[in-house]
Design an enzyme around this catalytic site. Structure first.
Site, PDB file in Angstrom:
ATOM      1  CB  THR A 135      -0.919   0.062   1.236  1.00 20.92           C
ATOM      2  OG1 THR A 135      -0.130   0.284   2.406  1.00 20.92           O
ATOM      3  CG2 THR A 135      -1.734  -1.205   1.380  1.00 20.92           C
ATOM      4  CB  SER A 187       6.229  -1.444   4.767  1.00 21.71           C
ATOM      5  OG  SER A 187       5.232  -2.195   5.446  1.00 21.71           O
ATOM      6  CG  HIS A 188       1.882   3.378   3.544  1.00 20.26           C
ATOM      7  ND1 HIS A 188       0.721   2.730   3.172  1.00 20.26           N
ATOM      8  CD2 HIS A 188       1.524   4.621   3.917  1.00 20.26           C
ATOM      9  CE1 HIS A 188      -0.305   3.554   3.326  1.00 20.26           C
ATOM     10  NE2 HIS A 188       0.155   4.709   3.763  1.00 20.26           N
ATOM     11  CB  ALA A 189       1.045  -2.025   4.452  1.00 20.06           C
TER      12      ALA A 189
END
Length: 548
Positions: A480, A503-505
């Site tokens: 994402t 990570s973004h997710a």
């Protein structure tokens, strides 16, 4: 501009852009965490040199042990190799010294870059998109964009890397004070920090409240398919007024696509459909953004108190408290930099690029202005200097791009390096491998956000598929980016192919308290729409119950 023309003269441009066979003995890894799909030739021409040169400049400024992320393209896919300095211990000490004045004012550093560099350049791009560009104008400005891409991506890493560094430092001190190896739980102490993605989600929530409070709008959204909403809203005065509010939202927050890194994709600001579709989905879920945010903050503050009470008094504890306070202040930079750089730079550049395409159409070089993205930069500049019909070339490139999209890319070339992985690389990209346990019907990844949830799988690849996610569905995707946060209020759980715990997710899942398993490598290959699974975010495990 002159540097690009005089030094490169375009003769080695593609040689420097493409990964040659003789280079594949070095370890090059696919960056699926940020670039999920094959890139068009023109965007490749901008992003690969920008990251290669931008990291070299930024990492030297920050005195990082990592020398550079060197980027090359193969079949449209983005590969990078990490180049390290020789004397890592000396370099690490230098980096720690360099960070002392940076950590306390990192948010101010980003704000200064936004004010002094980013927004003024985006203003110029807005002017360029409306100009009647001559061939010479277009040539000068596409080269200006090339140079600004490198400068802006240097800023990108100048602000991102310290934020990652302070996370690793927090982990080390946390582990030492509590004598634990489970140091990643320290990131629970950073939840609830406001950033541009949460701002965007909050404004969409406010728009959904306007709909809920109106009998006319509520009925319209309930009875109308997302694709026809804009036209239906135009009929009534209340609908037109609401569309004006949506447009105001888009003018501030709409410079995004689900893919982010590309010139070819339609942005939200170009078409209200994308925002209207999300608002329609928000109406299915009864939630209070402000109340839920305050609950996250309250839980974080309580957890911080509990953790501090367990830590022995002393200098190390004071160091942790200082690092934690600085980390809280800067933690939103991950989403903020994406808002202003990763998303806004290509989104602001896209209308200008399409205007350059119009210039080429007017000179019978290409048939459609959007064909321009299928030219490499050296080819584009040459055609602006010496225009000639290139219809066959564009047709060939479109076919190549479709072929690249249909083929799975190699995860890496060369041999993976031996020894421990750099902690920042591990946290962002994730390096675990996973395979399906056929007997138990399980597979694993990283624990992104704790919690257990059972539900129905929905595979999402592009923003055109955002409407698939209904309240309680399990979002399964490759990865994402910030535009995907609009789905986190709806999804019951999340599973991704790529990414690590920073990570973004994973970061946003913790913010929204959505159980998730990150970096499974295989989720989108094994699972299909309608499968019934359990996501155990605490163990980092996915259990398959029923498959279609």
């Amino acid at each position: 501009m002159s540097t690009f023309i005089n030094n490169l003269e375009f003769k080695d441009f593609k040689k420097n852009l493409f990964l040659a066979d003789e280079e594949k003995n070095v370890f090059w890894e696919l960056d699926g965490a940020h670039f999920q799909k094959p890139l068009t030739p023109l965007f490749s021409s901008y992003i690969a040199p920008a990251v290669s040169e931008g990291t070299l400049k930024a990492f030297e400024k920050l005195q990082l042990p990592v020398k550079q992320f060197h980027v090359k393209m193969t079949n449209g896919y983005y590969y990078q190799t990490v180049r390290m300095h020789d004397n890592l211990e000396v370099r690490l000490e230098a980096h720690q010294e360099a960070m002392k004045p940076v950590f306390p004012r990192l948010t101010e550093i980003l704000d200064e870059h936004v004010k002094n560099t980013l927004l003024p350049f985006y203003h110029r791009l807005n002017e360029y998109k409306d100009q009647n560009l001559t061939l010479k104008d277009a040539e000068e400005k596409v080269i200006e964009l090339y140079e600004m891409f490198k400068e802006i991506w240097s800023i990108h890493f100048e602000v991102v890397m310290p934020r990652l560094s302070i996370g690793v430092a927090l982990e080390e001190v946390y582990g030492a004070l509590l004598n634990t190896k489970n140091t990643t739980e320290v990131y629970d102490l950073l939840l609830g920090t406001m950033h541009k993605s949460m701002e965007t989600d909050r404004e969409l929530w406010k728009l959904s409240l306007i709909v809920k409070d109106s009998e006319i709008l509520s009925k319209l959204f309930h009875d109308t398919d997302s694709a026809q909403l804009q036209e239906a809203l135009q009929i009534s005065e209340e609908g037109r007024h609401f569309l004006s509010s949506v447009q105001l939202f888009l003018e501030e927050y709409g410079y995004r696509t689900a893919n982010s890194h590309e010139f070819a994709d339609e942005t939200w600001v170009e078409n209200p459909y994308h925002a209207l579709k999300v608002i329609k989905n928000y109406l299915e879920k009864d939630f209070d953004f402000e109340a839920e945010l305050q609950e996250v903050i309250s839980k974080r503050e309580k957890k911080v108190e509990e953790v501090l009470s367990k830590m022995p008094e002393g200098e190390l504890k004071e160091t942790f408290k200082a690092l934690h306070n600085m980390a809280l202040k800067m933690w939103g930079i991950d989403e903020d930099h994406h808002f202003y750089i990763d998303a806004m730079l290509p989104a602001k550049a896209r209308p200008f690029i399409l205007n350059v395409g119009h210039t080429l159409v007017n000179h019978s070089v290409i048939e459609n202005n959007e064909d321009v993205v299928f030219l490499y930069l050296d080819e584009l500049v040459e055609l602006l200097r010496n225009p000639k019909p290139s219809y066959d070339l564009i047709k060939k490139r479109r076919e190549e791009h479709k072929k690249n999209e249909a083929n799975a890319p190699a995860p890496f070339f060369g041999n993976p390096p031996e020894g421990p992985v750099d902690p920042i690389v591990e946290r962002v990209f994730g390096t675990k491998t996973s395979k399906l346990n056929e007997e138990l019907k399980t597979f694993t990844g990283y624990s992104g956000c704790q919690g257990i949830y059972t539900g129905t799988v929905k595979i999402v690849s592009t923003q055109s598929e955002f409407g698939k996610i209904k309240k309680g569905d399990i979002l399964v995707c490759k990865t994402t980016t910030p535009p995907w946060t609009v789905l986190f209020n709806l999804a019951g759980a999340l599973v991704t192919d790529v990414g690590g715990i920073l990570s973004h997710a994973a970061t946003v899942a913790r913010e929204y308290n959505v159980p998730c398993v990150i970096g499974t490598k295989i989720a989108t290959t094994i699972l299909k729409d309608g499968d019934m699974i359990t996501v155990d975010g605490t163990k980092g495990e996915v259990i398959i119950h029923e498959q279609n």
